[in-house]
Enzyme design. Structure first.
Site, PDB file in Angstrom:
ATOM      1  N   ARG A 103       0.830  -1.193   0.000  1.00 34.68           N
ATOM      2  CA  ARG A 103       0.000   0.000   0.000  1.00 34.68           C
ATOM      3  C   ARG A 103       0.874   1.255   0.000  1.00 34.68           C
ATOM      4  O   ARG A 103       1.959   1.267   0.605  1.00 34.68           O
ATOM      5  CB  ARG A 103      -0.852  -0.034   1.275  1.00 34.68           C
ATOM      6  CG  ARG A 103      -1.829   1.111   1.466  1.00 34.68           C
ATOM      7  CD  ARG A 103      -2.968   1.029   0.537  1.00 34.68           C
ATOM      8  NE  ARG A 103      -4.091   1.854   0.934  1.00 34.68           N
ATOM      9  CZ  ARG A 103      -5.093   2.164   0.109  1.00 34.68           C
ATOM     10  NH1 ARG A 103      -5.092   1.720  -1.139  1.00 34.68           N
ATOM     11  NH2 ARG A 103      -6.096   2.888   0.514  1.00 34.68           N
ATOM     12  N   THR A 379      -9.753   0.411  -9.709  1.00 34.40           N
ATOM     13  CA  THR A 379      -8.760  -0.435  -9.067  1.00 34.40           C
ATOM     14  C   THR A 379      -8.812  -1.657  -9.947  1.00 34.40           C
ATOM     15  O   THR A 379      -9.660  -1.742 -10.839  1.00 34.40           O
ATOM     16  CB  THR A 379      -9.219  -0.710  -7.614  1.00 34.40           C
ATOM     17  OG1 THR A 379      -9.154   0.501  -6.860  1.00 34.40           O
ATOM     18  CG2 THR A 379      -8.393  -1.760  -6.907  1.00 34.40           C
ATOM     19  N   THR A 397      -4.073  -0.802  -7.208  1.00 33.56           N
ATOM     20  CA  THR A 397      -4.864   0.405  -7.474  1.00 33.56           C
ATOM     21  C   THR A 397      -4.035   1.674  -7.596  1.00 33.56           C
ATOM     22  O   THR A 397      -2.935   1.772  -7.055  1.00 33.56           O
ATOM     23  CB  THR A 397      -5.887   0.612  -6.327  1.00 33.56           C
ATOM     24  OG1 THR A 397      -6.765   1.677  -6.655  1.00 33.56           O
ATOM     25  CG2 THR A 397      -5.216   0.918  -5.007  1.00 33.56           C
ATOM     26  N   ASN A 399      -6.200   4.223  -7.069  1.00 32.19           N
ATOM     27  CA  ASN A 399      -7.383   4.804  -6.413  1.00 32.19           C
ATOM     28  C   ASN A 399      -8.405   5.207  -7.471  1.00 32.19           C
ATOM     29  O   ASN A 399      -9.084   4.365  -8.012  1.00 32.19           O
ATOM     30  CB  ASN A 399      -7.023   5.951  -5.476  1.00 32.19           C
ATOM     31  CG  ASN A 399      -8.169   6.218  -4.501  1.00 32.19           C
ATOM     32  OD1 ASN A 399      -8.991   5.331  -4.281  1.00 32.19           O
ATOM     33  ND2 ASN A 399      -8.237   7.398  -3.935  1.00 32.19           N
ATOM     34  N   ASP A 421      -7.826   8.390   0.289  1.00 29.83           N
ATOM     35  CA  ASP A 421      -8.348   7.307   1.132  1.00 29.83           C
ATOM     36  C   ASP A 421      -8.131   7.576   2.622  1.00 29.83           C
ATOM     37  O   ASP A 421      -8.655   6.860   3.465  1.00 29.83           O
ATOM     38  CB  ASP A 421      -7.722   5.954   0.744  1.00 29.83           C
ATOM     39  CG  ASP A 421      -8.546   5.234  -0.319  1.00 29.83           C
ATOM     40  OD1 ASP A 421      -9.699   5.651  -0.568  1.00 29.83           O
ATOM     41  OD2 ASP A 421      -8.043   4.257  -0.903  1.00 29.83           O
ATOM     42  N   SER A 450      -7.860   1.148   3.339  1.00 36.40           N
ATOM     43  CA  SER A 450      -8.318   0.649   2.036  1.00 36.40           C
ATOM     44  C   SER A 450      -9.558  -0.218   2.214  1.00 36.40           C
ATOM     45  O   SER A 450      -9.856  -0.684   3.317  1.00 36.40           O
ATOM     46  CB  SER A 450      -7.195  -0.189   1.425  1.00 36.40           C
ATOM     47  OG  SER A 450      -7.654  -0.870   0.281  1.00 36.40           O
ATOM     48  N   SER A 451     -10.262  -0.432   1.123  1.00 45.13           N
ATOM     49  CA  SER A 451     -11.375  -1.397   1.120  1.00 45.13           C
ATOM     50  C   SER A 451     -11.018  -2.638   0.313  1.00 45.13           C
ATOM     51  O   SER A 451     -11.854  -3.531   0.140  1.00 45.13           O
ATOM     52  CB  SER A 451     -12.621  -0.757   0.499  1.00 45.13           C
ATOM     53  OG  SER A 451     -13.031   0.348   1.247  1.00 45.13           O
ATOM     54  N   GLY A 471     -13.612  -1.308  -7.115  1.00 45.50           N
ATOM     55  CA  GLY A 471     -14.935  -0.730  -6.792  1.00 45.50           C
ATOM     56  C   GLY A 471     -14.962   0.154  -5.569  1.00 45.50           C
ATOM     57  O   GLY A 471     -16.042   0.391  -5.017  1.00 45.50           O
ATOM     58  N   GLY A 472     -13.793   0.642  -5.104  1.00 42.57           N
ATOM     59  CA  GLY A 472     -13.795   1.562  -3.959  1.00 42.57           C
ATOM     60  C   GLY A 472     -14.559   0.958  -2.789  1.00 42.57           C
ATOM     61  O   GLY A 472     -14.332  -0.193  -2.397  1.00 42.57           O
TER      62      GLY A 472
HETATM   63  N1  GLY Z   1      -8.309   2.990  -3.328  1.00 42.87           N
HETATM   64  C1  GLY Z   1      -9.371   2.145  -3.027  1.00 42.87           C
HETATM   65  C2  GLY Z   1      -9.122   1.348  -1.810  1.00 42.87           C
HETATM   66  O1  GLY Z   1      -7.990   1.083  -1.485  1.00 42.87           O
HETATM   67  O2  GLY Z   1     -10.052   0.995  -1.143  1.00 42.87           O
END
Ligand code: GLY
Length: 569
Positions: A103, A379, A397, A399, A421, A450-451, A471-472
């Site tokens: 990340r 992503t 990603t 983002n 984020d 993050s998701s 998909g965020g």
């Molecule tokens: N950038 C999307 C996530 O990491 O959730």
């Protein structure tokens, strides 16, 4: 008669020629595949192909994943990257598991209020567009760490060379990619110090070649020098010069200090299945395991696929999980994330204690927040299983689509806008409408929450399913639904990944419905009667998944929502 035949022949040839010149370019996509040995599902057929070739050369799933990550950095500029980051979940055939956190990190000069004005209000788009939106990229360090620990081929050049060739020679873009590049044209011009390869004089169309010479040079430096080819030397010079030119803050020291981190996977159970996923700084694994545990006591199979009862209980679980996410989740290296408490069975039972089968809860009673329109959610995810049974689930990603839309001049790669984020200000939503709190406040060197939910599901101690999606904020709920589509609703994998989806994220207080969902009028009426707000929106997620079939073969399935492609051998 002879003349007529000749005339017909000429007519046929002319028709073929004219059809050929007007038919839009398209890759023949394979949306699903079944194979004995290995399987790859990615968001681009060229990347799937490259990964498959690596497996055929004797590379393992991690080798293939590294080759795919670099290929996507070229053929999927909207999300594939070397200027971003991601997470990898690995399960080796011997049953050992691991996760790799590459990340992005906040630069050393980042500060808690860096996106606020003098009145402490969020300055619109400052964390989304341009140089200041970028976190320190993690992908190149991540791929090096994966290579060092797991590579079977032990030949990095073989893994990265196909990407270099694609960047150098160019590749034909798809219609979806042409549309994306054309839509972002003005932003690319505005947010770059030099015109990047993504801008051309006339509009892009399907079949046009995208050549990325500077990116090829950067990839070549990485090939020849390893991580030093990115975090030091010429590439570092170009990144720092770009920062200076555009008011960004990533420094030589930030680049030098970046490290990918191996983390203990987050494991939980759902009935007879084990769910292996990503711990913080992703919220994905934790949220997914909370969701599955919360709905486990309810007879989903009996309720039926996308019945009002099933959607109601799943959406109510989602409401509660996203409220927890906003309050407690952040980078566990910086804040205490109460993972055990949040996954505790008694806690989760209690969390659903006020669930009413006939009535929707009200998010205002669960927490507070504001809403912002959902923007781009780009992503990308890919899955690999190799002939030995090693599996990789990797989400990566920038983002937003094309990240910050700023390309490092002379180095040819896009920088992420992952700083969005973070929670720029407690209670103020980011571009996904997600609300954060103290736990996800900006600090130098911290990883933004993050998701992303790269996941591997096992059954009887064997890899059963490998999946994930972009998909965020919707990533978690898309993975959740795809698992249940297979396990509870007996959907074939190709349907499980592509069927319409719904999503609740606490705030806004609505069940969001994607374009492919087909709820009957009765189901919609029932949900509205319970008090739910239904909100139609664009599609979300591009799920990629691999499933072990009863006969032991691998089935791969690629989402119909994009140029995604599954192939095996
Ligand atoms: N950038 C999307 C996530 O990491 O959730």
């Amino acid at each position: 008669m002879k003349l007529n035949l000749r005339f017909l022949y000429i007519f046929f040839i002319l028709t073929v020629i004219s059809c050929k010149s007007t038919a839009p370019f398209a890759y023949p996509l394979q949306k699903s595949a079944v194979a004995d040995q290995g399987m790859i599902v990615t968001a681009h057929p060229l990347a799937s192909d490259i990964g498959l070739e690596i497996l055929k050369k004797g590379g393992n799933a991690v080798d293939a994943a590294i080759a795919v990550q670099y290929a996507l950095a070229v053929v999927l500029p909207v999300a594939g990257n070397i200027g971003g980051g991601g997470f990898m979940v690995v399960r080796m055939a011997d049953g050992t598991t691991n996760t790799l956190d590459f990340r992005e990190k906040a630069p050393g000069k980042a500060s808690r209020d860096m996106y606020l004005d003098d009145q402490k209000e969020v300055i619109p788009r400052l964390s989304i567009d341009g140089h200041l939106a970028a976190g320190v990229p993690g992908t190149v360090a991540g791929m090096a760490a994966a290579f060092d620990r797991y590579s079977q081929l032990k030949d990095f050049k073989t893994l990265i060379d196909p990407a270099i060739k694609l960047a150098q020679d160019g590749f034909a873009i798809t219609q979806q990619q042409a549309d994306g590049l054309n839509r972002s044209r003005e932003a690319f011009i505005k947010l770059n110090t030099n015109t990047p390869a993504f801008v051309k004089k006339t509009a892009w169309k399907a079949g046009d070649l995208l050549i990325q010479t500077e990116l090829a040079e950067t990839l070549t430096r990485i090939r020849n020098q390893g991580t030093a080819g990115f975090y030091e030397g010429k590439t570092a010079d170009l990144i720092v010069a770009e920062m200076k030119a555009g008011g960004g803050i990533i420094s030589y020291q930030d680049l030098k200090d970046y490290e990918a981190i191996w983390r203990q996977p987050l494991e939980s159970t759902y009935k007879e299945y084990t769910i292996i996923s990503m711990p913080p700084p992703s919220s994905g694994g934790l949220a997914l395991s909370q969701l599955l545990k919360m709905v486990a006591p309810y007879p989903l199979r009996e309720y039926g696929f996308q019945s009002a009862e099933a959607i109601h209980v799943m959406a109510e679980a989602e409401r509660r999980v996203y409220a927890d996410r906003a309050m407690y989740l952040g980078d566990a290296d910086f804040v205490t994330v109460p993972i055990r408490s949040l996954m505790n069975d008694a806690y989760l039972t209690n969390r659903m204690a006020d669930f009413d089968p006939d009535k929707a809860n009200d998010s205002r009673m669960i927490g507070a927040g504001l809403v912002t329109p959902v923007e781009s959610e780009e992503t990308t995810h890919f899955c690999v299983v190799d002939p030995a049974g090693n599996a990789v689930s990797l989400t990566t990603t920038l983002n937003g689509g094309y990240g910050s839309k700023t390309v490092v001049s002379g180095a040819g790669f896009l920088l992420n806008n992952e700083m969005d984020d973070f929670s720029a200000k407690p209670g103020v939503p980011n571009m996904f409408g997600l609300i954060g709190n103290e736990a996800n406040a900006i600090e130098p060197g911290k990883r933004m929450l993050s998701s992303m939910t790269p996941t591997i599901v096992t059954k009887n101690n064997e890899t059963y399913m490998v999946l994930g999606t972009p998909g965020g904020s919707t990533i978690i709920t898309s993975v959740f639904q795809t698992i249940l589509n297979v396990i509870e609703f007996d959907k074939p994998l190709s349907e499980a990944v592509s069927l319409g989806r719904f999503h609740h994220q606490w705030k806004p207080d609505a069940i969001q419905l994607d374009e492919l969902i087909k709820l009957s009028p009765d189901v919609e009426k029932n949900l509205i009667q319970k008090g739910h707000h239904l909100k139609q929106r664009g599609n979300f997620g591009r799920v990629e998944a691999i499933l072990k079939q009863a006969d032991g073969r691998w089935e791969g399935a690629a989402d119909v929502r994009g140029d995604d492609d599954a192939r095996g051998f």
